[in-house]
Design an enzyme around this catalytic site. Structure first.
Site, PDB file in Angstrom:
ATOM      1  N   LYS A  17       0.840  -1.211   0.000  1.00 54.02           N
ATOM      2  CA  LYS A  17       0.000   0.000   0.000  1.00 54.02           C
ATOM      3  C   LYS A  17       0.867   1.249   0.000  1.00 54.02           C
ATOM      4  O   LYS A  17       2.062   1.214   0.336  1.00 54.02           O
ATOM      5  CB  LYS A  17      -0.931   0.018   1.222  1.00 54.02           C
ATOM      6  CG  LYS A  17      -0.237  -0.066   2.605  1.00 54.02           C
ATOM      7  CD  LYS A  17       0.210   1.260   3.168  1.00 54.02           C
ATOM      8  CE  LYS A  17       1.055   1.122   4.429  1.00 54.02           C
ATOM      9  NZ  LYS A  17       1.808   2.298   4.788  1.00 54.02           N
ATOM     10  N   ASP A 178      -2.381  -2.637   9.155  1.00 54.92           N
ATOM     11  CA  ASP A 178      -2.071  -2.866   7.741  1.00 54.92           C
ATOM     12  C   ASP A 178      -2.503  -4.261   7.274  1.00 54.92           C
ATOM     13  O   ASP A 178      -2.665  -4.486   6.076  1.00 54.92           O
ATOM     14  CB  ASP A 178      -0.558  -2.724   7.484  1.00 54.92           C
ATOM     15  CG  ASP A 178      -0.099  -1.271   7.550  1.00 54.92           C
ATOM     16  OD1 ASP A 178      -0.958  -0.380   7.708  1.00 54.92           O
ATOM     17  OD2 ASP A 178       1.128  -1.032   7.453  1.00 54.92           O
TER      18      ASP A 178
END
Ligand code: ATP
Length: 342
Positions: A17, A178
């Site tokens: 990401k 995450d």
């Protein structure tokens, strides 16, 4: 018959990401910071293959097919490079994910909890995990968390757990924010300490160029530098808030509006450690990037491009003009998924 009796091993992928924006509040008494961030999964995938074992051991190997097999870390106090290695034991995030899932499944099997996989009994609870690392290590792109997400998906299939992504995300959240994000993919607003995720409905596609650094930064170290910089400057940070215009721009893949809204409070501390990041961002802008910022705690820099052709042209000129590697990607990318069972 369980899937893993039919198939020897299971492969899953999960995306890295970038943070299209990251605002960090003041240091809290518990040592954390509140953040308001916009996570966006990119088309760089970690791949994890889970192979069954007859015993109860969990092993982790980094495949030779990996683009990134380790990274030097910048020592916080001396500023010197120290060879950083990916831990292969119980602190590896893929290992921890597999162990967590296994504990949950064993608990269910023992009747502690009930669920769809009650009574399923793998021959051994062990697993060999092989990671193909395509996301920069210690680069602020959540590569370790993507490994954990892919390991959860692969082991869940291997052990025939019958769990939904939401259930895996709940297990993964124990390893950090995450991990659920890498499972879900797409784009999401992150608040709290980054763990309160609100997925964004989005349409269209963004084109980015990722420029990994040759050295990694520790996330807690970058936050410590941020606090020290704020203290020296006498700046009192406000409680961070998400900009509704930013949310709108990301959900519409409106690169033009987004380029004016991308910001990262961790950029200044990352640049203070690695001043060459500033030169790289300037170079990208002079080569026509719409915007360029550090991702998360860095030091990976990413640039926003108009379209796929522009991203590929920007990557080529960055590679020619600076000694960097530049990778064109698309975003938001889908979350973790099963790739193959053999
Ligand atoms: P974060 O922003 O979550 O702190 P990051 O994206 O900057 O992390 P990662 O590649 O996830 O960086 O790894 C950070 C550190 O975590 C590594 O330096 C390593 O010591 C440790 N680590 C644990 N598991 C893994 C893994 N599977 N792959 C890479 N590093 C791992």
């Amino acid at each position: 018959m369980r899937d893993s009796q039919l198939f020897g091993h299971v492969t899953a992928v999960a995306p890295g990401k970038v943070n299209l924006s990251l605002r960090a509040g003041p240091l809290r008494p518990d040592g954390y910071h509140d953040v308001a961030t916009l996570y966006c999964a990119v088309s760089l995938y970690e791949e994890v293959t889970a192979s069954p074992r007859e015993d109860d051991a969990i092993t982790v190997t980094v495949s030779e097919r990996s683009v990134f097999t380790g990274v030097d870390l910048l020592d916080e106090s001396t500023g010197e490079r120290v060879t950083g290695e990916i831990p292969l034991g119980a602190s590896n995030l893929a290992y921890r994910a597999a162990a967590l899932l296994r504990d949950r499944l064993k608990g269910r099997r023992a009747g502690v909890l009930s669920g769809p996989w009650e009574g399923s009994a793998p021959a051994g609870w062990g697993v060999d995990l092989t990671l193909v690392k395509n996301v920069p290590v210690a680069g602020g792109m959540g590569g370790g968390s993507a490994d954990a997400a892919a390991a959860l998906v692969a082991c869940s299939a291997l052990w025939d757990a019958g769990l939904s992504k939401e259930q895996l995300a709940e297990i993964g959240s124990e390893l950090g924010a995450d991990v659920p994000f890498a499972l879900m993919g797409g784009a999401a607003a992150g608040q709290g300490v980054g763990d309160e995720l609100s997925p964004l409905l989005h349409r269209g596609e963004l084109h980015l160029v990722i420029a990994p650094a040759s050295v990694g930064l520790s996330t807690p170290g970058v936050y410590r530098t941020l606090d020290a910089m704020r203290e020296r400057a006498g700046v009192q940070a406000d409680t961070p808030e998400l900009d509704p215009d930013l949310v709108r721009a990301v959900s519409r893949s409106d690169a033009e509006s987004l380029s004016a809204l991308m910001v990262n409070d961790l950029q200044a501390p990352a640049v203070s450690r690695l001043p060459e990041l500033d030169e790289l961002m300037d170079l990208g802008l002079s080569e026509g990037a719409m915007q360029g910022i550090v991702s998360g705690s860095g030091p990976t820099v990413f640039f926003l491009a108009h379209d796929a052709a522009h991203a590929s042209q920007l990557a080529t000129s960055l590679e020619e003009r600076a000694e960097v590697w530049a990778i064109p990607v698309t975003a938001p990318a889908p979350g973790a998924r099963l790739l193959a069972q053999k």
